[in-house]
Write an enzyme that holds these catalytic residues in place. Structure first.
Site, PDB file in Angstrom:
ATOM      1  N   ASP A   8       0.899  -1.221  -0.193  1.00 14.43           N
ATOM      2  CA  ASP A   8       0.037   0.024   0.093  1.00 14.43           C
ATOM      3  C   ASP A   8       0.949   0.958  -0.021  1.00 14.43           C
ATOM      4  O   ASP A   8       2.181   1.351   0.514  1.00 14.43           O
ATOM      5  CB  ASP A   8      -0.743   0.088   1.172  1.00 14.43           C
ATOM      6  CG  ASP A   8      -1.557   1.216   1.240  1.00 14.43           C
ATOM      7  OD1 ASP A   8      -2.385   1.674   0.390  1.00 14.43           O
ATOM      8  OD2 ASP A   8      -1.480   1.645   2.444  1.00 14.43           O
ATOM      9  N   ASP A  67      -1.587  -0.658   6.352  1.00 11.42           N
ATOM     10  CA  ASP A  67      -1.668  -0.295   7.524  1.00 11.42           C
ATOM     11  C   ASP A  67      -2.828   0.409   7.967  1.00 11.42           C
ATOM     12  O   ASP A  67      -3.181   0.844   9.231  1.00 11.42           O
ATOM     13  CB  ASP A  67      -0.265   1.181   7.598  1.00 11.42           C
ATOM     14  CG  ASP A  67      -0.914   2.390   6.870  1.00 11.42           C
ATOM     15  OD1 ASP A  67      -1.321   2.314   5.953  1.00 11.42           O
ATOM     16  OD2 ASP A  67      -0.697   3.414   7.489  1.00 11.42           O
ATOM     17  N   ASP A 100      -7.241  -1.356   4.316  1.00 19.03           N
ATOM     18  CA  ASP A 100      -6.259  -2.597   4.009  1.00 19.03           C
ATOM     19  C   ASP A 100      -6.519  -3.695   4.304  1.00 19.03           C
ATOM     20  O   ASP A 100      -6.257  -5.002   3.823  1.00 19.03           O
ATOM     21  CB  ASP A 100      -4.861  -2.201   4.072  1.00 19.03           C
ATOM     22  CG  ASP A 100      -4.347  -0.872   3.387  1.00 19.03           C
ATOM     23  OD1 ASP A 100      -4.721  -0.681   2.305  1.00 19.03           O
ATOM     24  OD2 ASP A 100      -3.645  -0.167   3.977  1.00 19.03           O
TER      25      ASP A 100
END
Length: 613
Positions: free
Chosen positions: A294, A499, A503
């Site tokens: 990410d 995080d 996600d």
């Protein structure tokens, strides 16, 4: 010694009642047979003498075998105890007392007496007793043993402090937010203990092998007895070979091969700031082929700031101030990091508002933007794609919009009553360690992919900076898991690193989910591995540790299998006709114990593991 013998027979009897066979079954049958056989020449020696046989007894063999097995197990337990060094080190980090401010006075109390809400004072050189939020003062904390962060971290009021870390400089007070079993350290210890007690798939294979191995060994031992007695009519020879097969084939080392390595591996992970939730995750990590990162908060700092604000009509009649106020009022209702950046920017520009300036009909559209009614006006803040979908023309500010995106910034538009009025550029700095960590992942032969909701130009700019060649951009949070699944369908073992709350589905979908420890609790709960410090070097460490652990397990299994396969024919007397060599059951017992100790000792070599950067 007698207690040890009873424990073998008791365990063997329990296994028999469950219609299964274990290592204790082999030891019990072997020593029990030797002891029972010895009773006959003891009470009826004449029976042997008339048949030309020596009335030999093997009481000492049975006793010595049990003694050697118990000695071996004692050495195993002692060696295995060293595998929990990481747990003991972590638990030893906790402070014993806390200096709590009560009625204006500093009072030292046991750490167990600290409650949530207590104000705690910490001086230089002292340990932080519990988790909390800093209230006054500044300090530099050494968090290496908990987070793996090698450099001291500066803390200011509002920052989180973690129990068991050390205050290097500065005095401060903080409010306790988590105590007892809820502290960060206690959760780490709990997770490591759970991981050490879990079974990896390769251990399940070893268990299945052991399940059929014991009955096969008993059949070989019986066949050995029958064969030698039939060929030689020597009852002693037949008995010695049968007992030798039963003792030396005991698969203790096979049962120890995997769990000892797993215990050491998960412990080393905790020492290096890597929390591994289960043995399966530790095993899977060595097979990872694709790493999906990410962007925000993982590759970048996750602390975006507004760098540019451009309005269509300039500052006439306080237009810029009014638009900033609308933006701040709308975004303060959102939990997104970009929203926080907008609010902080407005505050730095001295924009003021009151609690009466409320937002009506607030709505957050995941991956697109936010909207609501403020002071009688309809306001939207979001991506160019979303604003265009709403029928809002963005061409008037297309040039600065494109320029900012090309420079790697995230750009959002501000529309009032269906007209674009301003655009904002928001930048999120790349973490200092990201470039080097991604280079190491490439060198390990892994494919690195960046997954983000940002537009392609912004995503490509960040990807270029950190040397990522595969980018999946403009992905909404609800689509991230589908992207992971698509990569998996190509036959790849995929790890997802993230995080944020958005996600969590992707972390759960991935073969191995890795959460940044500085992220949200939801992401951490959905992941298999937690990188406590938030440094991407943790990914490298986790994969290297997994590879080292699996290599160690394979070595253990190889030695255990080779030992049993090679020793059974020798114990059965295959060398006796050629060289007259016969394996004494006492030697077999000693060799079996040595095999188990050697496997545990090999597993303990993992304690020397150090990540290679």
């Amino acid at each position: 010694m007698a207690w040890g013998g009873r424990s073998f027979f008791a365990n063997a009897w329990k296994s028999l009642k469950r219609k299964s066979a274990t290592m204790d079954t082999l030891i019990s049958v072997g020593t029990g047979t030797a002891f029972a056989y010895s009773l006959v020449p003891t009470f009826f020696p004449h029976w042997f003498e008339v048949r030309g046989l020596q009335p030999d007894v093997y009481y000492e063999a049975a006793v010595v075998i049990i003694a050697l097995v118990l000695l071996g197990r004692s050495l195993e337990h002692r060696a295995k105890g060293k595998t929990s060094d990481a747990i003991r080190k972590l638990m030893g980090l906790q402070a014993k007392t806390a200096r709590v401010v009560r009625q204006g006075q500093d009072v030292d109390i046991p750490i167990t007496a600290v409650v949530v809400g207590d104000v705690v004072r910490v001086r230089p050189g002292e340990k932080i007793p519990v988790d909390g939020e800093m209230l006054q003062g500044t300090a530099t904390l050494d968090e290496a043993m908990v987070t793996g962060e090698s450099q001291p971290v500066t803390k200011v009021p509002g920052d989180e402090v973690i129990g068991a870390t050390i205050n290097k400089t500065g005095s401060f007070t903080f409010r306790a937010t988590r105590v007892g079993k809820d502290t960060f350290l206690a959760q780490i210890v709990k997770l490591v203990q759970q991981a050490q007690g879990s079974k990896a798939p390769i251990q399940q294979l070893a268990d299945r092998v052991t399940g059929w191995f014991v009955p096969v060994v008993m059949a070989i031992a019986l066949l050995t007895f029958i064969l030698w007695f039939t060929l030689t009519r020597d009852l002693t020879l037949a008995l010695l070979t049968m007992v030798g097969v039963l003792i030396i084939a005991c698969p203790c080392s096979l049962g120890l091969a995997t769990p000892t390595s797993i215990m050491v591996g998960t412990g080393k992970g905790a020492e290096n700031g890597i929390l591994i939730k289960g043995a399966e995750s530790l095993e899977l990590a060595h097979n990872i082929q694709t790493i999906v990162l990410d962007k925000t908060g993982t590759v970048t700092e996750g602390k975006p700031t507004v760098t540019d604000f451009h309005t269509l009509r300039g500052t006439a009649d306080g237009n810029e101030q009014h638009l900033l106020k609308l933006a701040a009022l709308l975004e303060r209702n959102s939990e997104h990091p970009l929203a926080e950046a907008v609010v902080q920017y407005a505050q730095r520009q001295a924009i003021q508002w009151s609690e009466e300036d409320d937002v009506q009909d607030f709505e957050a559209i995941a991956g697109s933007g936010v909207q609501g009614h403020i002071l009688g006006q309809e306001v939207q803040i979001g991506t160019q794609r979303w604003l265009n979908e709403l029928g809002i023309d963005t061409q008037a500010l297309q040039q600065p919009w494109a320029e900012w995106e090309d420079s790697g910034k995230t750009v959002v538009g501000l529309a009032v009553d269906q007209h674009l009025e301003a655009i904002m550029a928001i930048a999120d700095a790349v973490k200092p360690a990201s470039v080097e960590a991604i280079r190491l992942l490439h060198r390990m032969g892994l494919t690195v992919v960046m997954l983000t909701g940002d537009n392609h130009r912004t995503a490509e700019a960040i990807a270029t900076e950190v040397n990522i060649h595969h980018v999946i951009a403009q992905v909404r949070p609800d689509q991230k898991a589908a992207q992971i699944e698509q990569l998996q369908q190509s036959g790849k073992v995929v790890a997802m690193v993230g995080d944020g709350i958005n996600d969590a589905p992707a972390l759960a979908q991935a073969d191995v989910g890795m959460a940044i420890g500085t992220g949200t609790d939801v992401a951490i709960a959905a992941s298999d591995i937690t990188l406590i410090s938030g440094d991407l070097h943790g990914i490298v460490t986790a994969i290297q540790l997994s590879r080292a652990t699996m290599r160690n397990i394979r070595q253990n299994l190889f030695f255990a299998f080779v030992y049993n396969v090679a020793s059974i024919p020798i114990a059965a007397g295959v060398l006796y006709p050629l060289f007259g060599w016969l394996l004494n059951p006492i030697i077999a017992g000693a060799a079996m114990a040595f095999s188990s100790v050697s496997v545990v000792t090999n597993a303990l070599r993992l304690r020397n593991f150090q990540p290679r950067f």
